[in-house]
Enzyme design. Sequence first.
Site, PDB file in Angstrom:
ATOM      1  N   ASP A  89     -19.374  -9.347  35.581  1.00 45.07           N
ATOM      2  CA  ASP A  89     -20.338  -8.774  36.150  1.00 45.07           C
ATOM      3  C   ASP A  89     -20.054  -8.553  37.840  1.00 45.07           C
ATOM      4  OD1 ASP A  89     -23.207  -9.010  36.589  1.00 45.07           O
ATOM      5  OD2 ASP A  89     -22.939 -10.750  38.034  1.00 45.07           O
ATOM      6  N   CYS A 135     -23.608  -7.680  32.923  1.00 42.31           N
ATOM      7  CA  CYS A 135     -24.368  -7.167  33.933  1.00 42.31           C
ATOM      8  C   CYS A 135     -25.191  -5.984  33.507  1.00 42.31           C
ATOM      9  CB  CYS A 135     -23.353  -6.364  34.864  1.00 42.31           C
ATOM     10  SG  CYS A 135     -24.113  -5.697  36.344  1.00 42.31           S
ATOM     11  N   GLY A 159     -26.888  -2.772  42.040  1.00 40.33           N
ATOM     12  CA  GLY A 159     -28.058  -2.393  41.611  1.00 40.33           C
ATOM     13  C   GLY A 159     -28.667  -1.559  42.444  1.00 40.33           C
ATOM     14  N   CYS A 181     -31.950  -8.732  34.395  1.00 40.26           N
ATOM     15  CA  CYS A 181     -30.739  -8.818  35.316  1.00 40.26           C
ATOM     16  C   CYS A 181     -30.151 -10.338  35.195  1.00 40.26           C
ATOM     17  CB  CYS A 181     -31.227  -8.491  36.908  1.00 40.26           C
ATOM     18  SG  CYS A 181     -29.837  -8.819  38.062  1.00 40.26           S
TER      19      CYS A 181
HETATM   20  N1  DGL Z   1     -26.470  -9.068  37.642  1.00 40.62           N
HETATM   21  C1  DGL Z   1     -26.547  -7.521  37.494  1.00 40.62           C
HETATM   22  C2  DGL Z   1     -27.442  -7.210  36.430  1.00 40.62           C
HETATM   23  O1  DGL Z   1     -27.634  -7.866  35.452  1.00 40.62           O
HETATM   24  C3  DGL Z   1     -26.495  -6.623  38.781  1.00 40.62           C
HETATM   25  C4  DGL Z   1     -26.855  -7.318  39.942  1.00 40.62           C
HETATM   26  C5  DGL Z   1     -26.317  -6.322  41.152  1.00 40.62           C
HETATM   27  O2  DGL Z   1     -25.322  -6.133  41.380  1.00 40.62           O
HETATM   28  O3  DGL Z   1     -27.075  -5.761  41.741  1.00 40.62           O
HETATM   29  O4  DGL Z   1     -28.063  -6.128  36.712  1.00 40.62           O
END
Ligand code: DGL
Length: 281
Positions: A6, A69, A39, A195
């Site tokens: 992630d 992720c 993101g 997310c």
């Molecule tokens: N945890 C990630 C997701 O599921 C991304 C969070 C990020 O780095 O913006 O999208």
Amino acid sequence: MIGVFDSGFGGLTILKEIRRVLPEYDYLYLGDNARTPYGTRSFEVVYEYTLQAVKYLFGHGCELVILACNTASAKALRSIQQRDLCDMVGVLPNGMPKRRVLGIIRPTAEAVGAMTKTGHVGVLATQGTVDSESYPIEIHKLNPEIVVTQQACPMWVPLVENCEYDSAGADYFVKKYIAELMHKDPQTDTLLLGCTHYPLLQRKIEEVLRQSGMTQVRLLSQGQIVSESLRDYLQRHRDIEKACQHGGTCRYLTTEAEQKFAQSATIFMGEAIEVTHVELT
Ligand code: DGL
């Protein structure tokens, strides 16, 4: 080992569930905390960072890598599977790559159809996942009649990464994004936490829904869905299952300072965590 990747801490919500359902395997978790969040980054950058992480995990003994992720799954998975994987891990006589990389969007999209009664689903995700349209596309492949409304929640990942998910600031931003989504489609009865960081805000989201009288709205979080889908995958791919070590261990890697990661991850996983700093190039 099974690699779990992630951009930061979010994948721990997936790892925790995977280890609950499949405790027998050895896991290697990699959080790219130094470069989080993903993101808000472009396709090219997310692809490049994710490719570096996947290469690292394959180079350090992983048979299978899960992109825990959504942003990386949305923006990098397909390119890595189609362009890079065979060169990276070699090819079997049947033309399939010797080792695999899996994402978490497809199994989540498959679970949505069984949840909604109104046929109206909301997706809460990073700007990157929203822009990729991955959820509407995958949900519509299986259930074209479902109305999908998306809401980007750009403040939620920083709140989680900075351990502010129980604060008054979190209250404000949870209310704001839920209200925006429900305003766009008041018939929404299922909210997908698209997310992996968002389960840490789940209690707050439930509180906001209750306070706003939206008791018909159910939350769908990914940990259980992904872990059951992985169990199913390993049952169907016996060669990969056999190649995975069965020691029940878990190691953690981060691109940030070790102490910073260990403090937050220990609280989150409910057990002492030892972590090693790595550089991705
Ligand atoms: N945890 C990630 C997701 O599921 C991304 C969070 C990020 O780095 O913006 O999208």
